[in-house]
Each structure stands twice: as structure tokens, then as C-alpha cells.
Design an enzyme around this catalytic site. Structure first.
Site, PDB file in Angstrom:
ATOM      1  N   ASP A  86       0.846  -1.197   0.000  1.00  0.00           N
ATOM      2  CA  ASP A  86       0.000   0.000   0.000  1.00  0.00           C
ATOM      3  C   ASP A  86       0.889   1.258   0.000  1.00  0.00           C
ATOM      4  OD1 ASP A  86      -2.424   1.296   0.000  1.00  0.00           O
ATOM      5  OD2 ASP A  86      -3.044   0.676   1.999  1.00  0.00           O
ATOM      6  N   HIS A  87       0.266   2.416   0.092  1.00  0.00           N
ATOM      7  CA  HIS A  87       0.953   3.723   0.018  1.00  0.00           C
ATOM      8  C   HIS A  87       2.426   3.730   0.454  1.00  0.00           C
ATOM      9  CE1 HIS A  87      -2.822   5.959  -0.541  1.00  0.00           C
ATOM     10  NE2 HIS A  87      -3.333   4.961   0.163  1.00  0.00           N
ATOM     11  N   GLU A  97      -3.487   7.104   5.836  1.00  0.00           N
ATOM     12  CA  GLU A  97      -3.390   5.651   5.917  1.00  0.00           C
ATOM     13  C   GLU A  97      -1.997   5.332   6.421  1.00  0.00           C
ATOM     14  OE1 GLU A  97      -5.817   3.183   4.923  1.00  0.00           O
ATOM     15  OE2 GLU A  97      -4.437   1.728   5.772  1.00  0.00           O
ATOM     16  N   HIS A 138      -9.705   8.121   3.342  1.00  0.00           N
ATOM     17  CA  HIS A 138      -9.420   6.953   4.185  1.00  0.00           C
ATOM     18  C   HIS A 138     -10.198   7.070   5.486  1.00  0.00           C
ATOM     19  CE1 HIS A 138      -5.503   6.862   1.826  1.00  0.00           C
ATOM     20  NE2 HIS A 138      -6.087   5.720   1.559  1.00  0.00           N
ATOM     21  N   HIS A 150      -9.439   3.990  -3.612  1.00  0.00           N
ATOM     22  CA  HIS A 150      -8.950   3.985  -2.225  1.00  0.00           C
ATOM     23  C   HIS A 150     -10.054   4.441  -1.282  1.00  0.00           C
ATOM     24  CE1 HIS A 150      -4.480   3.382  -2.360  1.00  0.00           C
ATOM     25  NE2 HIS A 150      -4.858   3.265  -3.610  1.00  0.00           N
ATOM     26  N   ASN A 179      -9.796  -0.684  -2.286  1.00  0.00           N
ATOM     27  CA  ASN A 179      -9.115  -0.912  -1.015  1.00  0.00           C
ATOM     28  C   ASN A 179     -10.098  -0.828   0.143  1.00  0.00           C
ATOM     29  OD1 ASN A 179      -6.922  -0.885  -2.682  1.00  0.00           O
ATOM     30  ND2 ASN A 179      -5.869   0.788  -1.654  1.00  0.00           N
ATOM     31  N   ASP A 191      -9.960  -1.312   4.429  1.00  0.00           N
ATOM     32  CA  ASP A 191      -9.129  -1.547   5.613  1.00  0.00           C
ATOM     33  C   ASP A 191      -9.936  -1.226   6.872  1.00  0.00           C
ATOM     34  OD1 ASP A 191      -7.028  -1.955   7.354  1.00  0.00           O
ATOM     35  OD2 ASP A 191      -6.024  -0.069   6.910  1.00  0.00           O
TER      36      ASP A 191
END
Ligand SMILES: [Zn+2]
Length: 363
Positions: free
Chosen positions: A106-107, A179, A222, A260, A282, A284
Site C-alpha cells: 500500500d501507500h 493511511e 481513508h 482507495h 481498497n 481496511d
């Protein structure tokens, strides 16, 4: 229309990854990319994918990778070793769950580029030994830098990745929120929306170098917030596709897009984004909550077992209740349940290319 390819279950790389992305876009569905932090979350994601007969994307943030390695005293080394350990775990198990798995990081902002470079080196060593790299794709997020630097640095890294049959995901515009230490809550609202001209520029620079996907911002954030805080505008994705399509005379949705901040997003906006070429969403925050929620319920149902090994009054032993396998499993089951929903909303339920492979072998 070409027929759906059939792939061997396990981790996909290079050509097979591209076939999987194409199948998603042709079939009008996307795969969830779930952030994991340990074997409990990896196994729950694999279990959910197998149960729903969907392929899946497993990814690690830099902090998730560090956590996976444990506390070895060197944070950078832990970020590298943890990502390698998680990848090896998935390499070993994925095929036994009978689905195709994309392994991603990820990022990674400018500070974290050395982390990705170290992982590329690990991928090179793995490929020399076993013929395949460790990860399918790495994400480089230079959205906080200027566009020229973002694209030229992404191009440099894609060139290295392409040699190893790997892909890159880049970010254009900024996903709001944060994130794992990357990004900020205080970015200008206009930056939350990518300009189609930026996507066109990236397309032209990166296409000759290898396979890439683009996290284009269309107001996504996010984390999960109360309704009204996030204004998703998927038409930005549509306009980005059109800019490339028209200039280069291509078929619909030429670019592979990533969504995202999928947690908490409205179903209609998700479906609209998929119709404009999003193949990866994505997730999370929602899966973190699912895991925690179930463990919270478990502890609430048997609070004494979390304070005493033996009940102070009845003398009853509590071992069967505080055994970590019991409450960790409760977390896994609820994570699977949250992903049942994600596969359904993304339209990937029953679409695994590996399941198709299995059936064709049996026939
Ligand atoms: Zn993100």
C-alpha cells in the site's frame, strides 16, 4: 468478446495479473484489496475469497509489514522482513484455497521509496530462485510531490518492476485522510479531485514502460466518517478515461483504476466507479472494525475468562474460553462476514478465474 481465461490458483504476476485485471473490467466487477497485519487477517481473507469463489487482493501497508515482523528493534528492517514473511505465507497457502491472489503493498510516499526498493531487491532474489517475484505489484504514492516528479519517479520504479514481471500502482490527486502515516487530514479540497489531464500525462509516460494502475482521487477519503463528510464524484474517473480514449483512439476504459478509501462508501457510487474501469477497491477500516467488533462481543460474553484462569467462586477453569484460538477465530469469522458483503457489492462473487480453472480440469 473473448472467453474468460482460466488461471492456476495462487499468486498472479505479470501476464496472469493483466488477464485478471482485464477479466474484472470486461466482466464489470472489482476485487477487494484488504490490508492485513498478521496470519489471522491473511487467512480470513483467503477463507473469504474461497467461500465466495472470488479472486482477491491482499496488501500490506508499511506499518502492517512492520507489525507482521514483530518487534525486532529495527523499524526499517522489520518493514522489509515483515512484507517478505507475509508474501511467503501467501505464496505457500494461496493455491490451497483455490483462488487467484494479487499480492500488493500500500501507500509508499517519498520517505518510503527505499522500503519499496528493498522489497524489489527481495523480489529479484526470489525470482532468481523460484522463477517468480514476491509481490504482484507495489504502490508508490508521490501525490504530495509535484506532478513531474511523481511521474518521473514512478517511471523509474516501474522500469525496475517490469523487469521482474511486476506492476506498479501510482496515485494522482490526493486521497483524503491518512493511511498508516501517509497522507494528511489537512489537504486542500481541490487536491481531492484528480484532473483528467494528469491521468493522461501519466498514461503517456508509463504505458511504454510496463503495467501500471492509477489511484485517481475522486473525493475518496481513508477511514469512515459520518454521512455528508465525503463527496464522491466518480465522473472524474469517467472523464479521465475519456481523455485518454479520445486522444489515443482506444476502446472504453483504457486505464486500470483503483478506488482507495472504500470503507463506508455508498454502494451506488462504488458500482458507478466500477463502470468507469475500477478493478481494485481498497478496504481496511471496515475489516479492522469487523475483527475488533467480534472480539469485543466475545469478551463481553465471557468477561470472567479474561480476568481469572479459574472462576474464584465455582472453581471452574476458563482455559477453553481464553484460549487465543477462540477469540481470534471470532475476529476471523466476522472479517469473513464483512468480506462476503464486499465481494457481493463489487460483483466478484463466483467469478474466480481459478475456480474456472478447477472446473475445466474436472470436466
Ligand atoms: Zn489508500
Amino acid at each position: 468478446m473473448t472467453s474468460t481465461p482460466k488461471l492456476k490458483p495462487g499468486v498472479v504476476f505479470g501476464e496472469t495479473y493483466k488477464q485478471l485485471v482485464k477479466a474484472c473490467k470486461d466482466g464489470g466487477y472489482a476485487l477487494p484489496a484488504v490490508n492485513i497485519v498478521g496470519t489471522n487477517s491473511v487467512n480470513a481473507v483467503l477463507e473469504a475469497a474461497a467461500k465466495n469463489k472470488s479472486d482477491v487482493i491482499i496488501q500490506l501497508s508499511n506499518g502492517g509489514a512492520e507489525f507482521y515482523a514483530g518487534h525486532i528493534g529495527d523499524s526499517f528492517q522489520a518493514k522489509v522482513l515483515g512484507a517478505v514473511a507475509a508474501a511467503l505465507h501467501v505464496h505457500l497457502l494461496a493455491e490451497h484455497y483455490g483462488v487467484c491472489v494479487v499480492l500488493h503493498t500500500d501507500h509508499a510516499n517519498k520517505k518510503l521509496v527505499p522500503w519499496v526498493e528493498a522489497l524489489i531487491e527481495e523480489g529479484r532474489k526470489h525470482k532468481a530462485k523460484y522463477g517468480v517475484p514476491l509481490f504482484t505489484s507495489h504502490m508508490i504514492d508521490l501525490s504530495e510531490e509535484d506532478l513531474d516528479y511523481n511521474i518521473s519517479e514512478s517511471a523509474r520504479i516501474l522500469t525496475m518492476l517490469n523487469e521482474l514481471d511486476m506492476s506498479i500502482e501510482i496515485e494522482l490527486g490526493c486521497t483524503g485522510g491518512e493511511e498508516d502515516g501517509v497522507g494528511s487530514d489537512e489537504i486542500d479540497d481541490a487536491r481531492l479531485y484528480t484532473q483528467p489531464s494528469e491521468v493522461l500525462e501519466a498514461y503517456e509516460a508509463l504505458t511504454p514502460l510496463g503495467h501500471f494502475s492509477v489511484a485517481a482521487s475522486f473525493g475518496n477519503v481513508h477511514g469512515v466518517y459520518k454521512p455528508g463528510n465525503v463527496d464522491l464524484r466518480p465522473d472524474i474517473l469517467k472523464n479521465s478515461q475519456l481523455a485518454i480514449q479520445e486522444k489515443h483512439g482506444l476502446a472504453a476504459n483504457p486505464i486500470d483504476l483503483v478506488f482507495h478509501g472504500g470503507s463506508g462508501s455508498e454502494e451506488a457510487k462504488i458500482k458507478e466507479a466500477i463502470s468507469y474501469g475500477v478493478f481494485k477497491m481498497n478496504i481496511d477500516t471496515d475489516t479492522q472494525f469487523a475483527f475488533a467488533e467480534a472480539i469485543g462481543d466475545y469478551v463481553e460474553a465471557s468477561p470472567m475468562a479474561f480476568r481469572y484462569q479459574i472462576d474464584p467462586e465455582s472453581g471452574e477453569p476458563y482455559k477453553k474460553l481464553y484460549d487465543p484460538r477462540k477469540w481470534l477465530r471470532a475476529g476471523e469469522i466476522n472479517l469473513v462476514k464483512r468480506l462476503d458483503e464486499a465481494f457481493a457489492v463489487l460483483g466478484s462473487t463466483g467469478k474466480s478465474l481459478a475456480i474456472a480453472h478447477k472446473e475445466s480440469v474436472a470436466a
